[in-house]
Write a protein that holds these residues in place. Sequence first.
Motif, PDB file in Angstrom:
ATOM      1  N   ASP A  76       0.838  -1.189   0.000  1.00  0.00           N
ATOM      2  CA  ASP A  76       0.000   0.000   0.000  1.00  0.00           C
ATOM      3  C   ASP A  76       0.878   1.247   0.000  1.00  0.00           C
ATOM      4  N   GLY A  77       0.702   2.097  -0.970  1.00  0.00           N
ATOM      5  CA  GLY A  77       1.505   3.314  -0.994  1.00  0.00           C
ATOM      6  C   GLY A  77       1.385   4.049  -2.299  1.00  0.00           C
ATOM      7  N   LYS A  78       1.867   5.293  -2.288  1.00  0.00           N
ATOM      8  CA  LYS A  78       1.875   6.091  -3.505  1.00  0.00           C
ATOM      9  C   LYS A  78       3.322   6.323  -3.915  1.00  0.00           C
ATOM     10  N   VAL A  79       3.603   6.133  -5.172  1.00  0.00           N
ATOM     11  CA  VAL A  79       4.962   6.334  -5.664  1.00  0.00           C
ATOM     12  C   VAL A  79       5.163   7.812  -5.969  1.00  0.00           C
ATOM     13  N   ASN A  80       6.272   8.363  -5.460  1.00  0.00           N
ATOM     14  CA  ASN A  80       6.534   9.799  -5.633  1.00  0.00           C
ATOM     15  C   ASN A  80       7.581  10.089  -6.687  1.00  0.00           C
ATOM     16  N   GLY A  81       8.331   9.055  -7.064  1.00  0.00           N
ATOM     17  CA  GLY A  81       9.353   9.296  -8.066  1.00  0.00           C
ATOM     18  C   GLY A  81      10.041   8.007  -8.465  1.00  0.00           C
ATOM     19  N   VAL A  82      10.593   8.026  -9.668  1.00  0.00           N
ATOM     20  CA  VAL A  82      11.333   6.876 -10.192  1.00  0.00           C
ATOM     21  C   VAL A  82      12.659   7.407 -10.703  1.00  0.00           C
ATOM     22  N   TYR A  83      13.774   6.814 -10.245  1.00  0.00           N
ATOM     23  CA  TYR A  83      15.080   7.319 -10.638  1.00  0.00           C
ATOM     24  C   TYR A  83      15.946   6.188 -11.164  1.00  0.00           C
ATOM     25  N   PRO A  84      16.658   6.437 -12.273  1.00  0.00           N
ATOM     26  CA  PRO A  84      17.513   5.389 -12.821  1.00  0.00           C
ATOM     27  C   PRO A  84      18.710   5.102 -11.902  1.00  0.00           C
ATOM     28  N   THR A  85      19.074   3.837 -11.799  1.00  0.00           N
ATOM     29  CA  THR A  85      20.251   3.432 -11.022  1.00  0.00           C
ATOM     30  C   THR A  85      21.072   2.496 -11.895  1.00  0.00           C
ATOM     31  N   ASP A  86      22.176   2.004 -11.357  1.00  0.00           N
ATOM     32  CA  ASP A  86      22.933   0.973 -12.070  1.00  0.00           C
ATOM     33  C   ASP A  86      22.087  -0.280 -12.172  1.00  0.00           C
ATOM     34  N   GLY A  87      21.783  -0.669 -13.379  1.00  0.00           N
ATOM     35  CA  GLY A  87      21.058  -1.936 -13.569  1.00  0.00           C
ATOM     36  C   GLY A  87      19.587  -1.897 -13.248  1.00  0.00           C
ATOM     37  N   GLY A  88      19.000  -0.701 -13.173  1.00  0.00           N
ATOM     38  CA  GLY A  88      17.566  -0.676 -12.919  1.00  0.00           C
ATOM     39  C   GLY A  88      17.056   0.671 -12.484  1.00  0.00           C
ATOM     40  N   TYR A  89      16.107   0.658 -11.561  1.00  0.00           N
ATOM     41  CA  TYR A  89      15.466   1.885 -11.118  1.00  0.00           C
ATOM     42  C   TYR A  89      15.220   1.857  -9.608  1.00  0.00           C
ATOM     43  N   SER A  90      15.282   3.058  -9.004  1.00  0.00           N
ATOM     44  CA  SER A  90      14.878   3.241  -7.616  1.00  0.00           C
ATOM     45  C   SER A  90      13.465   3.804  -7.610  1.00  0.00           C
ATOM     46  N   GLU A  99      14.371  -1.057  -4.957  1.00  0.00           N
ATOM     47  CA  GLU A  99      15.238  -1.195  -6.127  1.00  0.00           C
ATOM     48  C   GLU A  99      14.659  -2.283  -7.021  1.00  0.00           C
ATOM     49  N   THR A 100      14.633  -2.012  -8.317  1.00  0.00           N
ATOM     50  CA  THR A 100      14.067  -3.003  -9.244  1.00  0.00           C
ATOM     51  C   THR A 100      14.799  -2.988 -10.579  1.00  0.00           C
ATOM     52  N   LYS A 101      14.780  -4.130 -11.249  1.00  0.00           N
ATOM     53  CA  LYS A 101      15.382  -4.203 -12.585  1.00  0.00           C
ATOM     54  C   LYS A 101      14.440  -3.656 -13.650  1.00  0.00           C
ATOM     55  N   THR A 102      13.146  -3.893 -13.458  1.00  0.00           N
ATOM     56  CA  THR A 102      12.170  -3.438 -14.457  1.00  0.00           C
ATOM     57  C   THR A 102      10.951  -2.836 -13.776  1.00  0.00           C
ATOM     58  N   LEU A 103      10.127  -2.211 -14.573  1.00  0.00           N
ATOM     59  CA  LEU A 103       8.998  -1.460 -14.038  1.00  0.00           C
ATOM     60  C   LEU A 103       7.826  -1.580 -15.015  1.00  0.00           C
ATOM     61  N   ILE A 104       6.657  -1.844 -14.462  1.00  0.00           N
ATOM     62  CA  ILE A 104       5.437  -1.745 -15.273  1.00  0.00           C
ATOM     63  C   ILE A 104       4.605  -0.598 -14.719  1.00  0.00           C
ATOM     64  N   LEU A 105       4.420   0.430 -15.515  1.00  0.00           N
ATOM     65  CA  LEU A 105       3.581   1.566 -15.122  1.00  0.00           C
ATOM     66  C   LEU A 105       2.140   1.265 -15.505  1.00  0.00           C
ATOM     67  N   ALA A 106       1.288   1.171 -14.507  1.00  0.00           N
ATOM     68  CA  ALA A 106      -0.138   0.946 -14.762  1.00  0.00           C
ATOM     69  C   ALA A 106      -0.873   1.965 -13.905  1.00  0.00           C
ATOM     70  N   THR A 107      -0.524   3.217 -14.155  1.00  0.00           N
ATOM     71  CA  THR A 107      -0.883   4.300 -13.246  1.00  0.00           C
ATOM     72  C   THR A 107      -2.206   4.970 -13.590  1.00  0.00           C
ATOM     73  N   GLY A 108      -2.870   4.464 -14.620  1.00  0.00           N
ATOM     74  CA  GLY A 108      -4.159   5.054 -14.964  1.00  0.00           C
ATOM     75  C   GLY A 108      -4.004   6.403 -15.623  1.00  0.00           C
ATOM     76  N   VAL A 109      -5.112   7.068 -15.763  1.00  0.00           N
ATOM     77  CA  VAL A 109      -5.084   8.356 -16.427  1.00  0.00           C
ATOM     78  C   VAL A 109      -5.687   9.373 -15.471  1.00  0.00           C
ATOM     79  N   GLU A 110      -5.092  10.542 -15.477  1.00  0.00           N
ATOM     80  CA  GLU A 110      -5.567  11.582 -14.590  1.00  0.00           C
ATOM     81  C   GLU A 110      -6.751  12.295 -15.198  1.00  0.00           C
ATOM     82  N   ALA A 111      -7.810  12.396 -14.422  1.00  0.00           N
ATOM     83  CA  ALA A 111      -8.952  13.169 -14.891  1.00  0.00           C
ATOM     84  C   ALA A 111      -8.608  14.664 -14.842  1.00  0.00           C
ATOM     85  N   VAL A 112      -7.730  15.009 -13.910  1.00  0.00           N
ATOM     86  CA  VAL A 112      -7.394  16.410 -13.702  1.00  0.00           C
ATOM     87  C   VAL A 112      -6.032  16.718 -14.331  1.00  0.00           C
TER      88      VAL A 112
END
Lengths: 283, 283
Positions: A76-90, A99-112
């Motif tokens: 449970d949480g809200k992601v505030n940022g994604v930053y590239p690192t060696d071999g993946g993303y923070s 820390e992750t190697k890959t990312l799937i963004l399924a963040t929906g669409v903002e009505a606002v």
Amino acid sequence: MVDCVVIGTGAAGVSAALTLNALKVNFLWIGNKDLSIKIRSAEKIKNFPGLHNVSGEDMKDVFLRQAQSEGIEITDGKVNGVYPTDGGYSILCGKDVYETKTLILATGVEAVKPVSGETEFLGRGVSYCAVCDGFLYKNKKIAVAIESEEELEEVKLLAQYADTVHLICIKKRVECNLDNVIVEDGRLTQIKGDMRVKSVVCGDREINVDGVFILKQAIAADSLVHGLKASGGRIEVDRSGATNLSGIFAAGDCTGRPYQYAKAVGEGNVCAYSVNAYLNSLK
Amino acid sequence: MVDCVVIGTGAAGVSAALTLNALKVNFLWIGNKDLSIKIRSAEKIKNFPGLHNVSGEDMKDVFLRQAQSEGIEITDGKVNGVYPTDGGYSILCGKDVYETKTLILATGVEAVKPVSGETEFLGRGVSYCAVCDGFLYKNKKIAVAIESEEELEEVKLLAQYADTVHLICIKKRVECNLDNVIVEDGRLTQIKGDMRVKSVVCGDREINVDGVFILKQAIAADSLVHGLKASGGRIEVDRSGATNLSGIFAAGDCTGRPYQYAKAVGEGNVCAYSVNAYLNSLK
């Protein structure tokens, strides 16, 4: 470090999580423990194969039970940022970092749409995260824009730091009876400043503030990830769900129309397969 | 003339049909009245959002009931060819011809590759349709390749015309006790001829024939539609499901991997929206 992080608990996120699980990929799923508000809010869905004439609430229950019975957990949480690192993303999520190697963004669409100045002053007085940045505004004046009552906990936290909180409601009016919180009339229309935020325009008034918190259920994915190619707020992907950034995939409403459960579910599934192929290519 | 024809009754076809129906597009859905054999044959599906741990048989029942309760009918039949006309396409289906402005191909993927000579001699001795072409082989010798017992009715029809039928089983052996039907051992490996078919190679034997009927549940979509761009048997589409031919869209396994219900359902949905947009652009 995990192999994949899925951000978002709408239909695309559910599908991605189920398929990553079936493919035995080691992943973390971040979002709302009760799935996305948008699934729940649909009145009646007539064209989703497999669930006929269900309400969003029913669909949410079915999806949630299915994930639970597969032993899949939601962080449970809200992601505030994604930053590239060696071999993946923070992935910054409240005060936690994953820390992750890959990312799937399924963040929906903002009505606002983002307010004028929102993207420009991000990190220079505009924040999406009360937990991470609240302490920066000890005894200062801030504006806090919220979407619903769900954000009131964060408002209370900010009110413990700040001298004055100008509360601006993005949708319907929300009450808050803390002494140092002023519920403003009118909408947030502009954020002004030079090097940093200096004021907000709310209705026909300009209010001097040191910072602005914008607390919403969803943040536009292209604000989250620097350099992510998007047009009109929709992330550009190919048929495999790949974005312009290596190891980052996107599925569901955030990739554009049609805004449909079936389309989201399909893209989530495809992204899971693409992540698996990408991870295999790293070996 | 209808606005759209959907060919195929797998998951992609179901999704396309439900969404075309929701969009109030006037369409015809051609396939198997009991949905595609491939849906039914899945043992257990774990990652389809909405239906947990269902068998293919269960999924088929749910999909079929959903289509029926929306009043959507399936035109039982196999499509033998698609031909461009003024303002659309003619769909040959057994002895019937349907005119349509647009087409959604949801024809699945063939497990069996075309035999050497099959595409080359199509229309010159090779036929996919007993009902349409059987009468051409009165008192002649023919080979008939079938996939399962479901094709026996067509074999019997052909046996009423032909002098001799050499029955070749593509998968497991099927019995047929008509006097002029010889069930051959061995597989069909080649179709030979010059201007027209002259013989088939079956196992280690060459059998002289005047024609060959290949009776399968699915025909490779790029054989059906002349000029359709495909590679490795998979139809090339963009993210809207559009093929290289105007007004023809494709969804599901026929567009390539992953061969997944969720992906098929997503693409069927997207194609329905694309058809609707295309039809609006014609107005």
